[in-house]
Design a protein around this motif. Structure first.
Motif, PDB file in Angstrom:
ATOM      1  N   ALA A 105     -22.620  29.147  37.848  1.00 59.35           N
ATOM      2  CA  ALA A 105     -22.611  29.164  36.384  1.00 59.35           C
ATOM      3  C   ALA A 105     -21.169  29.178  35.880  1.00 59.35           C
ATOM      4  CB  ALA A 105     -23.353  30.393  35.880  1.00 59.35           C
ATOM      5  N   GLY A 106     -20.924  28.415  34.848  1.00 55.46           N
ATOM      6  CA  GLY A 106     -19.593  28.393  34.248  1.00 55.46           C
ATOM      7  C   GLY A 106     -18.588  27.541  34.993  1.00 55.46           C
ATOM      8  N   SER A 107     -19.071  26.533  35.703  1.00 56.86           N
ATOM      9  CA  SER A 107     -18.160  25.637  36.422  1.00 56.86           C
ATOM     10  C   SER A 107     -18.492  24.188  36.097  1.00 56.86           C
ATOM     11  CB  SER A 107     -18.241  25.871  37.930  1.00 56.86           C
ATOM     12  OG  SER A 107     -19.480  25.408  38.440  1.00 56.86           O
ATOM     13  N   GLY A 108     -17.550  23.304  36.408  1.00 55.10           N
ATOM     14  CA  GLY A 108     -17.766  21.884  36.190  1.00 55.10           C
ATOM     15  C   GLY A 108     -17.105  21.061  37.280  1.00 55.10           C
ATOM     16  N   VAL A 109     -17.524  19.822  37.403  1.00 48.39           N
ATOM     17  CA  VAL A 109     -16.974  18.915  38.406  1.00 48.39           C
ATOM     18  C   VAL A 109     -15.705  18.269  37.844  1.00 48.39           C
ATOM     19  CG1 VAL A 109     -17.398  16.845  39.802  1.00 48.39           C
ATOM     20  CG2 VAL A 109     -19.247  18.476  39.380  1.00 48.39           C
ATOM     21  N   VAL A 110     -14.692  18.174  38.697  1.00 50.84           N
ATOM     22  CA  VAL A 110     -13.420  17.567  38.313  1.00 50.84           C
ATOM     23  C   VAL A 110     -13.000  16.519  39.349  1.00 50.84           C
ATOM     24  CG1 VAL A 110     -12.582  19.571  37.005  1.00 50.84           C
ATOM     25  CG2 VAL A 110     -12.110  19.422  39.460  1.00 50.84           C
ATOM     26  N   LEU A 111     -12.008  15.725  38.975  1.00 50.78           N
ATOM     27  CA  LEU A 111     -11.397  14.732  39.862  1.00 50.78           C
ATOM     28  C   LEU A 111      -9.956  15.148  40.128  1.00 50.78           C
ATOM     29  CD1 LEU A 111     -12.538  11.692  37.757  1.00 50.78           C
ATOM     30  CD2 LEU A 111     -13.398  12.212  40.025  1.00 50.78           C
ATOM     31  N   TYR A 112      -9.490  14.957  41.360  1.00 49.22           N
ATOM     32  CA  TYR A 112      -8.114  15.293  41.717  1.00 49.22           C
ATOM     33  C   TYR A 112      -7.332  14.014  42.034  1.00 49.22           C
ATOM     34  CZ  TYR A 112      -9.992  19.998  42.690  1.00 49.22           C
ATOM     35  OH  TYR A 112     -10.602  21.218  42.614  1.00 49.22           O
ATOM     36  N   PHE A 113      -6.133  13.917  41.459  1.00 50.94           N
ATOM     37  CA  PHE A 113      -5.216  12.813  41.758  1.00 50.94           C
ATOM     38  C   PHE A 113      -3.854  13.397  42.093  1.00 50.94           C
ATOM     39  CE2 PHE A 113      -8.390  10.624  39.244  1.00 50.94           C
ATOM     40  CZ  PHE A 113      -8.502   9.410  39.879  1.00 50.94           C
ATOM     41  N   ASP A 114      -3.280  12.970  43.220  1.00 52.40           N
ATOM     42  CA  ASP A 114      -1.951  13.409  43.641  1.00 52.40           C
ATOM     43  C   ASP A 114      -0.924  12.448  43.059  1.00 52.40           C
ATOM     44  OD1 ASP A 114       0.393  14.151  44.908  1.00 52.40           O
ATOM     45  OD2 ASP A 114      -0.504  14.257  46.906  1.00 52.40           O
ATOM     46  N   TYR A 115      -0.063  12.975  42.197  1.00 54.65           N
ATOM     47  CA  TYR A 115       0.975  12.164  41.560  1.00 54.65           C
ATOM     48  C   TYR A 115       2.274  12.189  42.344  1.00 54.65           C
ATOM     49  CZ  TYR A 115      -1.501  11.231  37.198  1.00 54.65           C
ATOM     50  OH  TYR A 115      -2.380  10.770  36.259  1.00 54.65           O
ATOM     51  N   GLY A 116       2.291  12.855  43.471  1.00 57.79           N
ATOM     52  CA  GLY A 116       3.503  12.941  44.285  1.00 57.79           C
ATOM     53  C   GLY A 116       4.129  14.317  44.178  1.00 57.79           C
ATOM     54  N   GLU A 117       4.487  14.729  42.965  1.00 57.90           N
ATOM     55  CA  GLU A 117       5.089  16.043  42.765  1.00 57.90           C
ATOM     56  C   GLU A 117       4.068  17.092  42.343  1.00 57.90           C
ATOM     57  OE1 GLU A 117       8.474  15.855  40.212  1.00 57.90           O
ATOM     58  OE2 GLU A 117       9.332  14.183  41.301  1.00 57.90           O
ATOM     59  N   GLU A 118       2.919  16.636  41.856  1.00 61.96           N
ATOM     60  CA  GLU A 118       1.887  17.564  41.424  1.00 61.96           C
ATOM     61  C   GLU A 118       0.518  16.900  41.497  1.00 61.96           C
ATOM     62  OE1 GLU A 118       3.030  18.694  37.481  1.00 61.96           O
ATOM     63  OE2 GLU A 118       2.887  16.672  36.727  1.00 61.96           O
ATOM     64  N   ILE A 119      -0.504  17.706  41.440  1.00 58.93           N
ATOM     65  CA  ILE A 119      -1.875  17.214  41.456  1.00 58.93           C
ATOM     66  C   ILE A 119      -2.437  17.361  40.051  1.00 58.93           C
ATOM     67  CG2 ILE A 119      -4.206  17.542  42.360  1.00 58.93           C
ATOM     68  CD1 ILE A 119      -2.892  18.552  44.971  1.00 58.93           C
ATOM     69  N   TRP A 120      -2.981  16.292  39.527  1.00 56.42           N
ATOM     70  CA  TRP A 120      -3.579  16.311  38.192  1.00 56.42           C
ATOM     71  C   TRP A 120      -5.079  16.440  38.333  1.00 56.42           C
ATOM     72  CZ3 TRP A 120      -1.020  12.669  34.105  1.00 56.42           C
ATOM     73  CH2 TRP A 120       0.334  12.989  34.010  1.00 56.42           C
ATOM     74  N   VAL A 121      -5.677  17.160  37.402  1.00 60.59           N
ATOM     75  CA  VAL A 121      -7.104  17.441  37.413  1.00 60.59           C
ATOM     76  C   VAL A 121      -7.721  16.853  36.142  1.00 60.59           C
ATOM     77  CG1 VAL A 121      -8.833  19.266  37.467  1.00 60.59           C
ATOM     78  CG2 VAL A 121      -6.680  19.573  38.693  1.00 60.59           C
ATOM     79  N   PHE A 122      -8.808  16.120  36.313  1.00 63.65           N
ATOM     80  CA  PHE A 122      -9.517  15.527  35.178  1.00 63.65           C
ATOM     81  C   PHE A 122     -10.985  15.940  35.231  1.00 63.65           C
ATOM     82  CE2 PHE A 122      -6.029  12.658  35.979  1.00 63.65           C
ATOM     83  CZ  PHE A 122      -5.582  12.305  34.722  1.00 63.65           C
ATOM     84  N   PRO A 123     -11.568  16.267  34.067  1.00 59.90           N
ATOM     85  CA  PRO A 123     -13.013  16.545  34.066  1.00 59.90           C
ATOM     86  C   PRO A 123     -13.767  15.283  34.491  1.00 59.90           C
ATOM     87  CG  PRO A 123     -12.059  16.844  31.860  1.00 59.90           C
ATOM     88  CD  PRO A 123     -10.982  16.370  32.763  1.00 59.90           C
ATOM     89  N   ALA A 124     -14.826  15.460  35.261  1.00 61.40           N
ATOM     90  CA  ALA A 124     -15.574  14.307  35.766  1.00 61.40           C
ATOM     91  C   ALA A 124     -16.768  13.976  34.889  1.00 61.40           C
ATOM     92  CB  ALA A 124     -16.044  14.570  37.199  1.00 61.40           C
ATOM     93  N   ARG A 125     -17.083  14.760  33.926  1.00 58.62           N
ATOM     94  CA  ARG A 125     -18.217  14.479  33.045  1.00 58.62           C
ATOM     95  C   ARG A 125     -17.762  14.352  31.632  1.00 58.62           C
ATOM     96  NH1 ARG A 125     -23.345  17.963  35.104  1.00 58.62           N
ATOM     97  NH2 ARG A 125     -23.455  17.040  37.142  1.00 58.62           N
TER      98      ARG A 125
END
Length: 114
Positions: free
Chosen positions: A94-114
């Protein structure tokens, strides 16, 4: 002209294509839709608490979600290969969501998947 019952054959010739069709992979489509640069590496799906502070790190799909481990570090977060597996884990917490991870080289970016 052919008589009734006599087979009539029609031959249609296709023009040969002078171009090669460009295939767009699902990851390339996602990158374009999200505005992610081409050089970024797709790492997979993840599960994030809706407040954004914690990412699912350790989970036993057969175990209770109360026994799962969470981390504030996106680098230590669990990366799911398949969408269904990430959705199943998220639906159990409960209280969670699916995300996408992308490695930009210096950091990892997180995007909501829905």
């Amino acid at each position: 002209m052919t008589s009734f019952g006599e087979e009539k054959r029609v031959v249609i010739r296709k023009k040969s294509a002078e171009f090669e069709e460009e295939r767009v992979t699902p990851v390339a489509w996602l990158k374009a839709k999200l505005g992610v640069p081409e050089h970024a590496t797709y790492l997979g799906f993840g599960v994030q608490k809706e407040d954004g502070a914690l990412f699912l790190a350790v989970c036993d799909p057969a175990g209770a979600p109360s026994d799962w481990g969470w981390t504030p570090s996106v680098e230590q977060a669990r990366k799911f290969v398949g969408w269904r597996e990430a959705v199943d884990a998220s639906e159990r917490c409960a209280g969670s969501g699916v995300v996408l991870y992308f490695d930009y080289g210096e950091e990892i970016w997180v995007f909501p998947a829905r």
